[in-house]
Design an enzyme around this catalytic site. Structure first.
Site, PDB file in Angstrom:
ATOM      1  CG  ASN A   1      -0.779  -0.869   2.266  1.00 54.57           C
ATOM      2  OD1 ASN A   1       0.352  -1.273   2.456  1.00 54.57           O
ATOM      3  ND2 ASN A   1      -1.809  -1.208   2.999  1.00 54.57           N
ATOM      4  CB  CYS A   2       4.139   2.076   1.544  1.00 54.77           C
ATOM      5  SG  CYS A   2       3.678   1.401   3.141  1.00 54.77           S
TER       6      CYS A   2
ATOM      7  N   PRO B   1      -8.365 -13.608  25.662  1.00 50.21           N
ATOM      8  CG  PRO B   1      -8.371 -15.266  27.296  1.00 50.21           C
ATOM      9  CD  PRO B   1      -9.128 -14.071  26.827  1.00 50.21           C
ATOM     10  CG  ASN B   2      -8.779 -18.102  23.311  1.00 49.10           C
ATOM     11  OD1 ASN B   2      -7.740 -18.680  23.610  1.00 49.10           O
ATOM     12  ND2 ASN B   2      -9.899 -18.226  24.005  1.00 49.10           N
ATOM     13  CB  ILE B   3      -9.237 -12.294  20.038  1.00 46.46           C
ATOM     14  CG1 ILE B   3     -10.350 -13.348  19.982  1.00 46.46           C
ATOM     15  CG2 ILE B   3      -9.303 -11.374  18.826  1.00 46.46           C
ATOM     16  CD1 ILE B   3     -11.753 -12.780  19.879  1.00 46.46           C
TER      17      ILE B   3
ATOM     18  CB  THR C   1      -8.080  -8.311  22.135  1.00 47.86           C
ATOM     19  OG1 THR C   1      -8.603  -9.636  22.243  1.00 47.86           O
ATOM     20  CG2 THR C   1      -7.549  -8.076  20.739  1.00 47.86           C
TER      21      THR C   1
ATOM     22  CB  ALA D   1      -6.146  -6.433  17.824  1.00 48.40           C
TER      23      ALA D   1
ATOM     24  CG  ASP E   1      -2.905   0.978   9.964  1.00 51.20           C
ATOM     25  OD1 ASP E   1      -1.750   0.868  10.402  1.00 51.20           O
ATOM     26  OD2 ASP E   1      -3.169   1.375   8.814  1.00 51.20           O
TER      27      ASP E   1
END
Ligand code: FAD
Length: 859
Positions: free
Chosen positions: A49-50, A284-286, A281, A288, A291
């Site tokens: 994307n940059c 405990p199983n997720i 997050t 992130a 951005d």
């Protein structure tokens, strides 16, 4: 997988670009058996994307190069189940599964997970401006966005574009569109572009944009977009309308947290998904990353959103580590960023001064303007570097740099210094790679360390440009540069004693005032301060010298204009300057550079050239010369040549366009052209005797005739005095400029309030202040209004004109009444509330007038 006996771990990843693709690849490297499914809403994964603006602009002609990895490639190499055109629409935390919708068929698939990694990125903000939704208006995030913009540009019918937002995407798009020969207007609501950096550091970027033909409108917003016959009419807050073929909205991004919010994951105070040091997050199983994730700032410790590719990639890797039981830790973000703007780069790391102030964090700053590498080796360019540090322990808090070369290297070194918790004293000791083509024996980073350490050690007290703009009455400005440099501009009211003459002229200096000493970039000021201190004077050195003062006071060159054609005689006598290698690598006057541009075809940027044949008597190549070398070379050439000869000069200093313009204004020579020329700029100047140049217009004794006044006071008697003087000076044929600031603005208010919209505070302010010349109070002997009535009575008896009459006669005599825009904003005063004929302008307009004035009063 931890052990072969366990079930393979099921990893689901949402988002397949920076953070998501990194997490997926790392997960596979850690566990050959794991089941890894990656959902991506778009058609492509792992694209650059940059690089999108650079494909539109043509720097990356091959679109394929933006596809770092494809879904098929990802599967072949990593055996990852990549599902493009699949949007994850729900997270079922209880049953540990996600629901994804096939965007082509509408079908929904359910994917169970043991660990879920969210990397959905951030979406471009689209403000609710009428007409902004619809044809011709674009944002840039995906390859599809890029293709759509490029198709319009390739069709060749757009002709012009307006970019909303001066962040790095807006800046890169402005450059890309200029490179495609579109006329570009860049509109930014803030007073500056690249808002993460401090205002004075972006001054060269503003100049660079204008030099390259970008119509830059800062402090301006878009209020509406209308469509008419395929054209877009963009209405600006200034009341103007700009007709363009396309609009790019680049005002920032907002984390994509809809999925997370609906799944009731904790959202942090910044609006991003709250994460811990393992990128985990509130579930405990997720995890992130990228951005969408909120992280902590390395220096401030605050929660922040830092939407950059480096953090996203590292966080993706860390999340995958943690999924497989490696407790990797994300050690904060520090906002290290860099942006290319034509031939300049601006970079920063850590906190800005503005952020320090907002946090109430004490910080000291120094500015240096060294060369990117040894000045005697060809191709050196100056850079401006600002270093922020803790005044108590010297810890580096932040750094910003701007220049044509070497900015990335210095910002990277300083980013490491911040991460390692180094102090400015440590910077002195860094041993950095050096050979003449690459650096200096005293690298700019070392040099900034020396200067900051001198401040910490109390070797010299420093002053900053704001103090030089309005010195106290017990302070005096002392310019220790050569008279030739002073000709290119100085700070109003400064006494000039060159540093080499200082010891012989100490008797001219007051002992009861503090001296604010300045040179071009700070070194000679430092030397002068050391001398003065040892002779018992109180003094402060202006950090970054006149160069930083210029940036702070907003003394940018006027906007570039369409060039008229100039024909050059190419048989010029080349006169190539060499840089002085004997300066010991230290600062004052290091460097010399300027921005240029790639294609001559894109150069509607030259400054007012006159038509017809111009014989160039001398060509000066001052690209390698340290500032103020180019001006000095120009001055010498002018002295040697007959009148009306023209000199062409190539200079590399980004400040050169402003300097040469000011120098010509002050000396009377005629500036025919300033235009980018490769990574430099080229100016053509015709020698004129001073009296032939209308702008210089000095009096018969050779002194400028102008009079300037800062009217700060709103007292009746002081306002009377200022208008009496102004009328007198105008009657004597002097151009007079009166700059009304703070309470002085009340003198210019209409006595009847026009209907203007104000907030509560502004209304209260408005009621508390006197409305207009007839309602001002006396500064002394007010006696409940008695004093004023008495004095007005005496004035009538003695036939003295009233203040409104004096104002009217001053206006009739051509006195410029300028209202300070900054004070108006602060006090909530609007243009409609001022009497007719008053200009609104910033301090630069006043300083420019003061440069041509023999008398400057502060009332
Ligand atoms: P992204 O890379 O944006 O990836 C998120 C992906 O998730 C998207 O493709 C999206 O379609 C997908 N997605 C979202 N929701 C779902 C869902 N529910 N289901 C399935 N898929 C979903 N950074 C720098 O450091 N330097 C630069 O020079 C720079 N230049 C940039 C230029 C441009 C034009 C842009 C747009 C960004 C630039 N960036 C730059 C920023 C950098 O690209 C981002 O910080 C980085 O890509 C963020 O990574 P990410 O994984 O969080 O999000």
């Amino acid at each position: 997988m931890d052990t072969a006996s366990q079930q393979p771990k099921r990893i689901v990843i949402v988002g397949g670009v920076a953070g998501g693709a990194s997490a997926a690849a790392r997960a596979r490297r850690l566990d050959e058996q794991a089941s890894i499914t990656l959902f991506e809403r778009g058609r492509d994964i792992s694209f650059a994307n940059c690089g999108l603006p650079y494909h539109i602009g043509g720097a990356i002609p091959d679109r394929q190069r933006l596809l770092v990895q494809t879904a098929a490639g990802m599967h072949q190499r990593y055996r990852i189940d990549v599902r493009v055109r699949h949007e994850v629409v729900r997270i079922d935390r209880e049953n540990r599964r996600v629901v994804a919708r096939n965007l082509d068929s509408g079908e929904e698939v359910v994917a169970p997970y043991d660990a879920l990694i969210l990397s959905p990125g951030a979406e471009p903000v689209r403000p609710p401006i009428p007409g902004l939704e619809g044809e011709g208006v674009f944002t840039l995030r995906s390859l599809a966005d890029m293709d759509a913009i490029k198709a319009v540009v390739d069709a060749g019918e757009a002709g012009s574009a307006l970019v909303i937002g001066g962040g790095y995407i807006g800046l890169e798009m402005a450059e890309a569109l200029r490179q495609r020969d579109l006329a570009v207007t860049l509109v930014e609501l803030a007073p500056q572009v690249f808002g993460a950096a401090d205002l004075e550091m972006v001054a060269p970027i503003h100049q660079q944009l204008r030099l390259h033909g970008v119509d830059l409108r800062v402090g301006t917003s878009v209020t509406a977009v209308r469509r008419d016959n395929g054209q877009l009419r963009v209405q600006l807050s200034t009341g103007e309308a700009v007709d363009v073929g396309l609009v790019i909205v680049a005002i920032g991004v907002r984390p994509e947290v809809k999925l997370a919010r609906e799944a009731q994951l904790e959202i942090g105070p910044t609006g991003g998904i709250a994460t811990d040091e393992h990128m985990c997050t509130s579930d405990p199983n997720i995890y992130a990353v990228g951005d969408a994730a909120e992280v902590s700032h390395l220096v401030s410790g605050q929660n922040v959103l830092i939407p950059l590719a480096g953090p996203a990639n590292r966080q993706g890797r860390i999340a995958a580590d943690n999924v497989f039981g490696r407790p990797s830790v994300y050690r904060h973000s520090q906002g290290t960023a860099i942006c290319k703007v034509f031939d300049l780069a601006i970079g920063m790391t850590g906190l800005s001064e503005r952020q320090c102030k907002a946090l109430g964090r004490p910080c000291e700053k120094v500015y240096v303007h060294p060369a990117s590498h040894a000045g005697y080796y060809p191709g050196a360019h100056p850079m401006s570097l600002k270093l922020l540090f803790d005044p108590d322990n010297g810890k580096v808090l932040g750094a910003q740099a701007v220049g044509a070369d070497g900015v990335d290297k210095r910002i990277d070194v300083l980013a490491v210094a911040i991460r390692a918790g180094l102090t400015v004293r440590d910077l002195r000791d860094l041993e950095l790679a050096y050979a003449p083509p690459y650096g200096s024996a005293k690298d700019p980073v070392n040099y900034a360390g020396f200067v900051a350490s001198n401040v910490l050690d109390g070797d010299v007290a420093i002053a900053h440009a704001d103090q030089a703009i309005s010195p106290r009455t017990d302070q005096m400005l002392l310019d220790v540069r050569t008279p030739a440099e002073v000709e290119a501009g100085t700070i109003p009211g400064a006494l000039n004693i060159p540093v080499d003459a200082l010891r012989d002229r100490l008797a001219e200096l007051p002992r009861d005032r503090e001296l604010l000493v300045f040179c071009q970039v700070g070194l000679r000021g430092y030397l002068a301060c050391r001398t003065l201190q040892q002779h018992g004077f109180r003094c402060r050195n202006l950090s970054g010298g006149y160069k930083t003062y210029q940036a702070v006071s907003g003394m940018l060159p006027p906007e570039a204009t369409e060039p008229k054609e100039v024909h050059y005689d190419t048989g010029a006598d080349p006169d190539v300057d060499r840089i002085d290698p004997g300066a010991g690598g230290s600062g004052c006057g290091t460097g010399g550079c300027c921005g240029g541009q790639k294609k001559d075809a894109q150069a509607p940027k030259a400054k007012a050239a006159d038509t017809g044949q111009v014989m160039i008597a001398r060509e000066i190549d001052a690209r390698a010369l340290q500032c103020p070398g180019p001006i000095m070379r120009l001055k010498t050439a002018m002295e040697e040549l007959p009148e009306r000869s023209a000199v062409a000069i190539l200079a590399g200093d980004p400040g050169f366009p402003a300097d040469v313009e000011a120098w010509c204004r002050n000396t009377g020579h005629e500036l025919l052209e300033v235009r980018p020329a490769g990574p430099a700029c080229r100016a053509v100047i015709r020698k004129r005797l001073p009296q032939q140049h209308p702008q210089a217009a000095p009096a018969a004794n050779g002194q400028p005739k102008g009079k300037t006044m800062v009217v700060f006071s709103g007292d009746f008697d002081k306002a009377m005095a200022s208008f009496v003087i102004a009328n007198g000076a105008a009657a004597m044929g002097s151009p007079v400029t009166m700059f009304f600031t703070f309470w002085g603005l009340n003198v210019l208010r209409k006595d009847v309030a026009p209907p203007v919209r104000k907030n509560l505070i502004e209304r209260m302010f408005g009621h508390m202040m006197p409305r207009g010349a007839d309602r001002l109070a006396l500064s002394k002997m007010h006696m409940g209004g008695m004093g004023l009535r008495m004095i007005k009575g005496i004035m009538r008896k003695k036939n003295v004109a009233s203040l409104p009459e004096l104002i009217a006669s001053a206006q009739a005599a051509g006195v410029r009444l300028v209202a300070c825009s900054m004070s108006m904003d602060l006090m909530g005063i609007q243009q409609e509330e001022l009497i007719d004929g008053v200009e609104t302008a910033g301090v630069a307009a006043y300083l420019d007038a003061a440069d041509h004035a023999a008398v400057n009063l502060f009332i």
